[in-house]
Design an enzyme around this catalytic site. Structure first.
Site, PDB file in Angstrom:
ATOM      1  N   PRO A  10      -8.933 -13.201  48.663  1.00 27.45           N
ATOM      2  CA  PRO A  10      -7.624 -13.861  48.641  1.00 27.45           C
ATOM      3  C   PRO A  10      -6.484 -12.973  48.164  1.00 27.45           C
ATOM      4  CG  PRO A  10      -9.272 -15.232  47.597  1.00 27.45           C
ATOM      5  CD  PRO A  10      -9.947 -13.941  47.914  1.00 27.45           C
ATOM      6  N   ASN A  11      -5.381 -13.121  48.857  1.00 19.42           N
ATOM      7  CA  ASN A  11      -4.087 -12.497  48.512  1.00 19.42           C
ATOM      8  C   ASN A  11      -4.009 -11.003  48.813  1.00 19.42           C
ATOM      9  OD1 ASN A  11      -2.986 -14.989  47.421  1.00 19.42           O
ATOM     10  ND2 ASN A  11      -4.396 -14.682  45.732  1.00 19.42           N
ATOM     11  N   ARG A  18       2.972  -7.565  47.281  1.00 18.74           N
ATOM     12  CA  ARG A  18       2.485  -8.390  46.169  1.00 18.74           C
ATOM     13  C   ARG A  18       2.455  -7.562  44.878  1.00 18.74           C
ATOM     14  NH1 ARG A  18      -3.919  -9.632  45.117  1.00 18.74           N
ATOM     15  NH2 ARG A  18      -3.597 -10.986  43.313  1.00 18.74           N
ATOM     16  N   TYR A  23      -0.227  -3.456  42.041  1.00 16.87           N
ATOM     17  CA  TYR A  23      -1.093  -3.100  43.176  1.00 16.87           C
ATOM     18  C   TYR A  23      -0.525  -1.997  44.064  1.00 16.87           C
ATOM     19  CZ  TYR A  23      -3.437  -7.375  41.727  1.00 16.87           C
ATOM     20  OH  TYR A  23      -4.108  -8.325  40.989  1.00 16.87           O
ATOM     21  N   ASN A  74     -13.912  -6.196  47.693  1.00 21.12           N
ATOM     22  CA  ASN A  74     -12.846  -6.554  46.755  1.00 21.12           C
ATOM     23  C   ASN A  74     -12.642  -8.055  46.921  1.00 21.12           C
ATOM     24  OD1 ASN A  74     -10.644  -7.017  45.190  1.00 21.12           O
ATOM     25  ND2 ASN A  74      -9.411  -5.334  46.004  1.00 21.12           N
ATOM     26  N   ALA A  77      -9.425 -12.579  43.159  1.00 25.03           N
ATOM     27  CA  ALA A  77      -9.648 -13.497  42.041  1.00 25.03           C
ATOM     28  C   ALA A  77     -11.004 -14.189  42.109  1.00 25.03           C
ATOM     29  CB  ALA A  77      -8.527 -14.536  42.000  1.00 25.03           C
ATOM     30  N   GLU A  98     -18.739  -3.101  44.238  1.00 25.74           N
ATOM     31  CA  GLU A  98     -17.614  -3.942  43.830  1.00 25.74           C
ATOM     32  C   GLU A  98     -16.381  -3.064  43.641  1.00 25.74           C
ATOM     33  OE1 GLU A  98     -18.193  -6.056  40.168  1.00 25.74           O
ATOM     34  OE2 GLU A  98     -16.114  -6.736  40.116  1.00 25.74           O
ATOM     35  N   HIS A 100     -11.969  -2.897  42.928  1.00 23.59           N
ATOM     36  CA  HIS A 100     -10.665  -3.464  42.585  1.00 23.59           C
ATOM     37  C   HIS A 100      -9.640  -2.347  42.567  1.00 23.59           C
ATOM     38  CE1 HIS A 100     -12.682  -7.149  41.518  1.00 23.59           C
ATOM     39  NE2 HIS A 100     -13.569  -6.394  40.883  1.00 23.59           N
ATOM     40  N   ARG A 107      -6.686  -5.552  31.874  1.00 30.26           N
ATOM     41  CA  ARG A 107      -5.756  -6.660  32.151  1.00 30.26           C
ATOM     42  C   ARG A 107      -6.162  -7.909  31.346  1.00 30.26           C
ATOM     43  NH1 ARG A 107      -4.882  -7.205  38.419  1.00 30.26           N
ATOM     44  NH2 ARG A 107      -3.140  -8.468  37.635  1.00 30.26           N
TER      45      ARG A 107
HETATM   46  C1  DQA Z   1      -8.036  -7.386  42.247  1.00 28.20           C
HETATM   47  C2  DQA Z   1      -8.094  -7.794  40.758  1.00 28.20           C
HETATM   48  C3  DQA Z   1      -8.271  -9.290  40.634  1.00 28.20           C
HETATM   49  O1  DQA Z   1      -8.307  -9.663  39.262  1.00 28.20           O
HETATM   50  C4  DQA Z   1      -7.106 -10.006  41.283  1.00 28.20           C
HETATM   51  O2  DQA Z   1      -7.295 -11.407  41.221  1.00 28.20           O
HETATM   52  C5  DQA Z   1      -6.874  -9.563  42.691  1.00 28.20           C
HETATM   53  C6  DQA Z   1      -6.975  -8.143  42.996  1.00 28.20           C
HETATM   54  C7  DQA Z   1      -7.728  -5.876  42.399  1.00 28.20           C
HETATM   55  O3  DQA Z   1      -7.951  -5.358  43.495  1.00 28.20           O
HETATM   56  O4  DQA Z   1      -7.255  -5.240  41.456  1.00 28.20           O
HETATM   57  O5  DQA Z   1      -6.543 -10.358  43.566  1.00 28.20           O
HETATM   58  O6  DQA Z   1      -9.304  -7.631  42.839  1.00 28.20           O
END
Ligand code: DQA
Length: 147
Positions: A10-11, A18, A23, A74, A77, A98, A100, A107
């Site tokens: 998501p997102n 964003r 990011y 990735n 959330a 995994e 990010h 954070r």
């Molecule tokens: C994320 C870190 C997550 O905590 C966050 O909710 C994201 C992006 C990252 O790529 O840093 O959506 O996965």
């Protein structure tokens, strides 16, 4: 030739606009192009997926079984909330990296918990878009190691 699924939750479709202070300004399309070029140089085939929907991500994990050799994920959330994604990863028995962009451990405390980490080979975080390249290298190394 190994074949890898790169999944984004998501997102992450909003990358570039964003929260650029967290990011960066690189878009997901730019990341995909870099991943494709790097996968080519490693002789890897690549499927690139993004969805804002947990069930779509779970279906993509299921579809990877017996088709892909590994997954780079990735989960956004959903990393911090989704037991269902963790169970899907355990079910398909594929090596998972995994990933990010941000350093989740630096954070908010709710981001320090990952449901993915216990079923992953390892976690890459904090290196921005370069993390995708590091993840491809990590998975390639895992898939080609001889011991
Ligand atoms: C994320 C870190 C997550 O905590 C966050 O909710 C994201 C992006 C990252 O790529 O840093 O959506 O996965």
């Amino acid at each position: 030739m190994s074949s890898v699924l790169v999944m984004n939750g998501p997102n992450l479709n909003l990358l570039g606009t964003r929260q650029p202070e967290v990011y960066g300004r690189t878009t997901l399309a730019m990341i995909e192009a870099d991943c494709r070029a790097h996968a080519d140089s490693l002789g890897m085939e690549l499927e690139f997926v993004q969805s804002n929907h947990e069930g779509v991500l779970i279906d993509a994990i299921h579809a990877a079984r017996g088709v892909r050799d590994g997954i780079i994920l990735n989960a956004g959330a959903l990393t911090h909330t989704s037991v269902a994604i963790r169970d899907a990863l355990s079910s398909v028995e594929l090596p998972v990296v995994e990933l990010h962009l941000s350093n989740i451990h630096a954070r908010e405390s709710f981001r320090h918990v990952s449901h993915i980490a216990p079923v992953a080979l390892g976690q890459i975080c904090g290196f921005g878009p370069q993390g995708y390249i590091l993840a491809l290298d990590a998975l390639h190394g895992h898939l080609t190691k001889e011991d």
